[in-house]
Design an enzyme around this catalytic site. Structure first.
Site, short mmCIF file in Angstrom:
data_model
loop_
_atom_site.label_atom_id
_atom_site.label_comp_id
_atom_site.label_asym_id
_atom_site.label_seq_id
_atom_site.Cartn_x
_atom_site.Cartn_y
_atom_site.Cartn_z
N TYR A 234 0.85 -1.07 0.07
CA TYR A 234 0.05 0.08 -0.15
C TYR A 234 0.83 1.23 -0.14
O TYR A 234 1.00 1.86 -1.32
CB TYR A 234 -1.00 0.12 1.01
CG TYR A 234 -2.13 1.11 0.99
CD1 TYR A 234 -3.18 0.67 0.29
CD2 TYR A 234 -1.88 2.33 1.24
CE1 TYR A 234 -4.29 1.48 0.26
CE2 TYR A 234 -2.93 3.24 0.96
CZ TYR A 234 -3.99 2.93 0.51
OH TYR A 234 -5.10 3.98 0.13
N THR A 274 -14.67 -0.40 2.67
CA THR A 274 -15.48 0.02 1.52
C THR A 274 -15.32 -0.50 0.26
O THR A 274 -14.67 -1.74 0.46
CB THR A 274 -14.57 1.56 1.08
OG1 THR A 274 -13.27 1.45 0.99
CG2 THR A 274 -14.35 2.42 2.43
#
Length: 396
Positions: A234, A274
């Protein structure tokens, strides 16, 4: 029709209008009792239909009675086929906002395009005159450059070496090892083109040139840093480079708005379920463990709690508590040393057998299905529901 969840991988292909509406009304209720002192009055939210963007629109409208314009790219319903969840979220928000006497209009289309920017600018000029806040919360995997027509596709890959670690299939609860090959070619540049700050600055430059930004204007884009566990894929991967670009853009925006004392900020938010984060390997397992730890500590937050705290304790408070890189941090509770140490310990123990006890996979799954209006408390899913819901303030 009766609408049931149909999933494919980390995507749910259906959504439930009543469930989405209940989610929105719950968020509105949360904000009504937590008003923002001296909050924004005229707000544009780019990426306004789900997650942090939706929470920002609700917090602006119900925390400080702001007029809001929402821009998003959602699929409308057709007979027998539900809309995308963001469509139903926006319909529920606008229906309630209009009932409560609040200005709320929306534009559905590609926010990266010059056409949607121009349409949004005209709506601001016609209806609001000037705006004092722009929230930038786009989460798209692709972008067509509005000037060149070139199409960029972002990738989620490590840089340099193959990344190997555990992840969980949150549908089955199976914990397994996953490897992600490093990026190659133009992967980094393409990811920056989609998820970096160029489009955010294009929006602000356009609005500035048209003189629709008020004195002391603020704009905020959302970012994520995360723990050492996810760092290689990430923050130190392709997406991290895009986030670096986004964060650098905030300073460029601030420099360009000196004449009106305008400010550009990046807010680093916590890890949440999400549609975007569900697609990131390793993140579902990390979030399952994080949720367990933060809930036990009594400091768990969802999107609406995060954005309420961002508005009330940072953006519209006397001290934004910026970090050394000039960023707002509302991931502060997630990144506390004691929280991260506990998650790291649990990570070492996480297997298919242990996860139900040491993690909160049920909480993860509930939040995932909630995104699409399913598994929402108080909704009767055996009832026929009308999928043909309109967004009352949608501009043609």
């Amino acid at each position: 029709m009766i609408i049931e969840p149909k999933t494919r991988g980390f995507i749910c292909l259906t959504s439930h209008p009543t469930g989405c509406e209940k989610n929105v009304l719950n968020q509105i209720d949360y904000i009504k009792s937590r008003p923002t002192t001296n909050g924004p009055k005229n707000v544009l939210v780019i990426g306004a239909s789900t997650g942090f963007g939706l929470a920002s629109r609700i917090t602006s409208a119900y925390g400080s009675n702001a007029s809001t314009i929402g821009v998003f790219f959602e699929k409308p319903p057709t007979e027998g086929r539900p809309a995308s969840p963001g469509w139903y979220n926006s319909a529920a928000f606008e229906t309630q906002a209009h009932k409560d006497g609040l200005y709320a209009k929306s534009i559905n289309g590609d926010a990266f395009s010059n056409e949607i920017k121009a349409q949004t600018l005209k709506l601001i000029q016609d209806d609001l005159g000037k705006i004092d806040m722009v929230i930038y919360s786009l989460a798209s995997p692709v972008r067509t450059h509005p000037d060149t027509g070139e199409r960029f596709k972002s990738v989620l890959k490590p840089i340099g070496d193959t990344f190997t670690n555990n992840t969980v299939d949150f549908h089955t609860g199976v914990v397994k090892e996953i490897s992600i090959a490093p990026c190659s070619g133009d992967d980094i540049d393409n990811t920056i083109a989609v998820m970096g700050g160029e489009d955010w600055k294009m929006w602000i430059d356009l609005l500035k040139s048209a003189d629709v930004l008020s004195e002391d204007f603020k704009t905020v884009a959302y970012s994520y840093i995360g723990p050492s566990l996810t760092e290689a894929v990430y923050r130190k991967g392709t997406i991290g480079r895009a986030k670096d670009h986004l964060e650098a853009t905030a300073f460029e925006i601030t420099d360009s708005l000196k004449a009106i004392n305008g400010k550009g900020y990046v807010s680093v938010n916590k890890a949440l379920v999400t549609q975007a984060s569900s697609a990131i390997p390793v993140i579902p397992l990390y979030i399952s463990l994080l949720y367990k730890v933060m809930k036990e500590e009594g400091i768990h937050e969802g999107c609406i709690e995060q954005i309420e705290r961002l508005f009330n304790e940072r953006l519209y408070a006397e001290d934004l508590q910026l970090d050394e890189q000039g960023r707002i941090r509302v991931d502060d509770w997630e990144m506390r040393d004691d929280i991260q140490a506990k998650v790291l310990e649990l990570w070492k123990e996480a297997t298919t057998e242990t996860l139900p006890n040491i993690g909160d996979l049920e909480g993860y799954k509930t939040d995932f299905f909630n995104l699409f209006g399913f598994n929402v408390e108080g909704v009767d899913y055996d009832k026929d529901v009308n999928e043909m819901v309109a967004i009352p303030g949608l501009q043609e």
